[in-house]
Design a protein around this motif. Structure first.
Motif, PDB file in Angstrom:
ATOM      1  N   ALA A  20      -0.467  22.580  32.353  1.00  0.00           N
ATOM      2  CA  ALA A  20      -0.293  21.271  32.991  1.00  0.00           C
ATOM      3  C   ALA A  20       0.057  20.159  32.018  1.00  0.00           C
ATOM      4  CB  ALA A  20      -1.555  20.907  33.767  1.00  0.00           C
ATOM      5  N   ARG A  21      -0.430  20.210  30.799  1.00  0.00           N
ATOM      6  CA  ARG A  21      -0.194  19.093  29.867  1.00  0.00           C
ATOM      7  C   ARG A  21       1.164  19.155  29.177  1.00  0.00           C
ATOM      8  NH1 ARG A  21      -3.890  20.206  24.576  1.00  0.00           N
ATOM      9  NH2 ARG A  21      -3.049  22.251  24.109  1.00  0.00           N
ATOM     10  N   PHE A  22       1.967  20.185  29.472  1.00  0.00           N
ATOM     11  CA  PHE A  22       3.267  20.339  28.836  1.00  0.00           C
ATOM     12  C   PHE A  22       4.394  20.328  29.862  1.00  0.00           C
ATOM     13  CE2 PHE A  22       0.410  22.742  25.939  1.00  0.00           C
ATOM     14  CZ  PHE A  22       0.537  21.942  24.818  1.00  0.00           C
ATOM     15  N   ASP A  23       5.580  19.904  29.421  1.00  0.00           N
ATOM     16  CA  ASP A  23       6.781  19.993  30.253  1.00  0.00           C
ATOM     17  C   ASP A  23       7.611  21.215  29.893  1.00  0.00           C
ATOM     18  OD1 ASP A  23       6.319  17.719  31.806  1.00  0.00           O
ATOM     19  OD2 ASP A  23       7.120  16.424  30.237  1.00  0.00           O
ATOM     20  N   TYR A  25       7.292  25.176  27.505  1.00  0.00           N
ATOM     21  CA  TYR A  25       6.388  26.110  26.830  1.00  0.00           C
ATOM     22  C   TYR A  25       7.214  27.321  26.423  1.00  0.00           C
ATOM     23  CZ  TYR A  25       1.761  28.130  25.953  1.00  0.00           C
ATOM     24  OH  TYR A  25       0.638  28.646  25.362  1.00  0.00           O
ATOM     25  N   VAL A  96       2.519  12.147  21.200  1.00  0.00           N
ATOM     26  CA  VAL A  96       2.252  13.485  21.746  1.00  0.00           C
ATOM     27  C   VAL A  96       1.849  14.437  20.623  1.00  0.00           C
ATOM     28  CG1 VAL A  96       3.257  15.441  22.982  1.00  0.00           C
ATOM     29  CG2 VAL A  96       3.799  13.114  23.698  1.00  0.00           C
ATOM     30  N   SER A  99      -1.736  13.895  19.634  1.00  0.00           N
ATOM     31  CA  SER A  99      -2.800  14.079  20.618  1.00  0.00           C
ATOM     32  C   SER A  99      -2.883  15.444  21.296  1.00  0.00           C
ATOM     33  CB  SER A  99      -2.683  13.002  21.703  1.00  0.00           C
ATOM     34  OG  SER A  99      -1.470  13.148  22.410  1.00  0.00           O
ATOM     35  N   HIS A 100      -1.856  16.272  21.200  1.00  0.00           N
ATOM     36  CA  HIS A 100      -1.831  17.507  21.991  1.00  0.00           C
ATOM     37  C   HIS A 100      -2.083  18.801  21.221  1.00  0.00           C
ATOM     38  CE1 HIS A 100      -0.203  14.971  25.102  1.00  0.00           C
ATOM     39  NE2 HIS A 100      -0.152  15.988  25.936  1.00  0.00           N
ATOM     40  N   TYR A 101      -2.213  18.776  19.940  1.00  0.00           N
ATOM     41  CA  TYR A 101      -2.185  20.037  19.191  1.00  0.00           C
ATOM     42  C   TYR A 101      -3.368  20.261  18.258  1.00  0.00           C
ATOM     43  CZ  TYR A 101       2.549  19.981  20.952  1.00  0.00           C
ATOM     44  OH  TYR A 101       3.639  19.929  21.776  1.00  0.00           O
TER      45      TYR A 101
END
Length: 116
Positions: A20-23, A25, A96, A99-101
């Motif tokens: 959900a948090r990615f556009d 993958y 991004v 905060s995401h990794y």
């Protein structure tokens, strides 16, 4: 579905299968993107497919066990994305990246690394 030869990857446009948090993958040579994704995001995900071939699949293991490898691989992908999106996107991309990794980076550090 679309097959790309450089890098060799299978592109699947889907609203499912992507966290959900990615556009987008990438799993090995399979690139998943949401409908309407930008060319810049595709460049990012294709970079991960290129990394898969370059590291003979070991990039996935290195990504999971080493924060420094994760940073290295994501920086390469985000720089490819920035090259397509243009300099105005640098602030958003650095936010991004920070905060995401789970990289223990501030947005300022991410921005500096991304634009270096």
């Amino acid at each position: 579905m679309k097959l790309y030869l450089r890098p060799l990857c299978l592109l699947i446009v889907t609203a499912r299968l992507i966290p959900a948090r990615f556009d987008g993958y990438t799993v090995g040579p399979v690139v998943l993107v949401r409908p309407g994704s930008s060319a810049a995001l595709l460049a990012h995900e294709q970079t991960h497919a290129r990394q898969f071939w370059r590291w003979l699949g070991f990039n996935g293991l290195l990504y999971q066990v080493s924060r420094s490898w994760r940073l290295r691989l994501e920086l390469e992908a985000y720089r490819a994305q920035l090259a397509v999106a243009g300099p105005p996107a640098a602030l958003q991309l650095s936010a991004v990246l920070a905060s995401h990794y789970d990289l223990d980076l501030t947005q300022e550090e991410a921005y500096r690394l991304l634009t270096a």
